[in-house]
Design a protein around this motif. Structure first.
Motif, PDB file in Angstrom:
ATOM      1  N   ALA A 159     -53.368   6.472   3.671  1.00 15.27           N
ATOM      2  CA  ALA A 159     -52.249   7.353   3.335  1.00 15.27           C
ATOM      3  C   ALA A 159     -50.935   6.579   3.262  1.00 15.27           C
ATOM      4  O   ALA A 159     -50.055   6.915   2.471  1.00 15.27           O
ATOM      5  N   ILE A 160     -50.780   5.534   4.056  1.00 11.44           N
ATOM      6  CA  ILE A 160     -49.546   4.747   4.054  1.00 11.44           C
ATOM      7  C   ILE A 160     -49.384   4.017   2.729  1.00 11.44           C
ATOM      8  O   ILE A 160     -48.292   3.993   2.144  1.00 11.44           O
ATOM      9  N   ALA A 161     -50.442   3.424   2.236  1.00  7.45           N
ATOM     10  CA  ALA A 161     -50.365   2.694   0.967  1.00  7.45           C
ATOM     11  C   ALA A 161     -50.018   3.637  -0.186  1.00  7.45           C
ATOM     12  O   ALA A 161     -49.198   3.300  -1.056  1.00  7.45           O
TER      13      ALA A 161
ATOM     14  N   ALA B 295     -53.054  12.704   0.789  1.00 10.27           N
ATOM     15  CA  ALA B 295     -53.852  11.683   1.463  1.00 10.27           C
ATOM     16  C   ALA B 295     -54.097  11.986   2.927  1.00 10.27           C
ATOM     17  O   ALA B 295     -55.131  11.585   3.478  1.00 10.27           O
ATOM     18  N   TYR B 296     -53.167  12.726   3.553  1.00 12.40           N
ATOM     19  CA  TYR B 296     -53.283  12.919   5.001  1.00 12.40           C
ATOM     20  C   TYR B 296     -53.459  14.382   5.399  1.00 12.40           C
ATOM     21  O   TYR B 296     -54.382  14.731   6.136  1.00 12.40           O
ATOM     22  N   GLU B 297     -52.564  15.250   4.933  1.00 16.42           N
ATOM     23  CA  GLU B 297     -52.635  16.655   5.350  1.00 16.42           C
ATOM     24  C   GLU B 297     -53.806  17.381   4.691  1.00 16.42           C
ATOM     25  O   GLU B 297     -54.534  18.130   5.348  1.00 16.42           O
ATOM     26  N   GLN B 298     -53.941  17.212   3.409  1.00 16.75           N
ATOM     27  CA  GLN B 298     -55.044  17.821   2.650  1.00 16.75           C
ATOM     28  C   GLN B 298     -55.132  19.333   2.915  1.00 16.75           C
ATOM     29  O   GLN B 298     -56.177  19.879   3.262  1.00 16.75           O
ATOM     30  N   SER B 299     -53.978  19.991   2.804  1.00 13.17           N
ATOM     31  CA  SER B 299     -53.885  21.421   3.098  1.00 13.17           C
ATOM     32  C   SER B 299     -54.517  22.273   1.997  1.00 13.17           C
ATOM     33  O   SER B 299     -54.542  21.888   0.820  1.00 13.17           O
TER      34      SER B 299
ATOM     35  N   ALA C 143     -47.629  12.691  -2.120  1.00 18.12           N
ATOM     36  CA  ALA C 143     -48.649  11.667  -1.907  1.00 18.12           C
ATOM     37  C   ALA C 143     -49.168  11.710  -0.474  1.00 18.12           C
ATOM     38  O   ALA C 143     -50.384  11.582  -0.236  1.00 18.12           O
ATOM     39  N   PHE C 144     -48.278  11.910   0.481  1.00 17.07           N
ATOM     40  CA  PHE C 144     -48.723  11.948   1.872  1.00 17.07           C
ATOM     41  C   PHE C 144     -49.528  13.210   2.156  1.00 17.07           C
ATOM     42  O   PHE C 144     -50.512  13.177   2.898  1.00 17.07           O
ATOM     43  N   GLU C 145     -49.102  14.320   1.574  1.00 15.20           N
ATOM     44  CA  GLU C 145     -49.845  15.571   1.790  1.00 15.20           C
ATOM     45  C   GLU C 145     -51.269  15.435   1.268  1.00 15.20           C
ATOM     46  O   GLU C 145     -52.224  15.831   1.945  1.00 15.20           O
TER      47      GLU C 145
ATOM     48  N   ALA D 188     -46.564   3.665  -2.503  1.00 19.65           N
ATOM     49  CA  ALA D 188     -46.693   3.462  -3.943  1.00 19.65           C
ATOM     50  C   ALA D 188     -45.957   4.535  -4.748  1.00 19.65           C
ATOM     51  O   ALA D 188     -45.561   4.296  -5.894  1.00 19.65           O
ATOM     52  N   ALA D 189     -45.737   5.703  -4.158  1.00 19.64           N
ATOM     53  CA  ALA D 189     -45.053   6.802  -4.860  1.00 19.64           C
ATOM     54  C   ALA D 189     -43.563   6.496  -4.988  1.00 19.64           C
ATOM     55  O   ALA D 189     -42.973   5.829  -4.136  1.00 19.64           O
TER      56      ALA D 189
END
Length: 267
Positions: A108-110, A128-132, A124-126, A114-115
């Protein structure tokens, strides 16, 4: 988006959370704001850590900053129980977020970096990480903007909580004081008994009473001896007396020389 006390709580925490993220993951301030914006949306500005209306009916719902749900919630609970931390506390929440971003969700950091632009980073973080299940990007973007504003208001130098500070290095041990050199041993005095006449040892041999005593004995003995005894007996006696006299004079000279040598050494 929550207002009032919830937003005040978020503004108080967002800067130091961003500072930790920037320190621990070497990311830029916009990247950190995007992460905190997502967390702010999920937890109502860190004021509602327990999901009130779970997406899955009869389930326990999400819990924590990121509203960890299902297997991730169970992992979070195991984490803070193992560490003996409060599950609603900041240290447990940041610790588990850190462990996921360093572990199974490190990708998720990469993608975040990149965004381009704050809104793109939030998305991008949502993803890769939250996936709500429900994205609500408008709310996430608003929380991210508040986080960035709070960061600027804090002067880009927020105060970190005590548990987040690096451990202090132990002071170097004090060098022991140098050991003073040992004092030289006291001179050993060896006493020796000298069996001699102490009143005459400092005088020359020819001036001592002992010398003249023996000398007169040696001279007078032959005269006294040649009397009524057989001459052979008299001669034997004279020989003994002369021998003793010679021994006494020689011994006296040796003792006198030893005393003079000792006196010279002491002076």
């Amino acid at each position: 988006m929550a207002k009032g006390k919830a937003q005040d709580l978020f503004r108080s925490k967002a800067p130091w959370i961003m500072a930790l993220l920037m320190r621990d993951f070497k990311i830029a301030v916009d990247d950190a704001a995007a992460i905190v914006g997502n967390l702010g949306h999920e937890s109502g500005g860190f004021a509602s850590l327990q999901e009130t209306k779970p997406t899955v009916p009869s389930s326990r719902g999400g819990f924590g900053w990121a509203q960890w749900t299902g297997p991730r919630r169970r992992k979070y609970e195991a984490y803070y129980n193992r560490a003996a931390l409060d599950g609603a506390g900041d240290q447990a929440n940041y610790g588990f977020l850190f462990s996921e971003l360093k572990g199974s969700y490190r990708g998720a950091i990469a993608k975040l970096q990149a965004a381009k632009g704050l809104a793109a980073k939030v998305k991008a973080f949502e993803l890769a990480y939250e996936q709500s299940g429900k994205k609500h990007y408008a709310s996430r973007n608003q929380w991210a903007a508040i986080a960035l504003e709070a960061w600027n208001d804090a002067g880009a130098a927020p105060k970190l909580p005590a548990w987040a500070l690096p451990p202090k290095k132990d002071a170097p041990p004090l060098k022991p004081a140098p050991t003073p050199p040992a004092a030289p041993p006291a001179p050993e005095v060896i006493e020796k008994k000298v069996v001699a006449d102490p009143g005459e040892l400092h005088t020359p041999v020819t001036r001592s009473k002992t010398f003249w005593t023996w000398m007169l004995t040696a001279i007078g003995a032959p005269v006294a001896a040649f009397g009524n005894l057989d001459w052979r007996v008299q001669l034997a006696i004279v020989g003994v007396i002369v021998a003793f006299a010679a021994y006494g004079i020689t011994r006296r000279a040796q003792l006198a020389q030893a005393v003079r040598d000792l006196k010279a050494e002491l002076e």
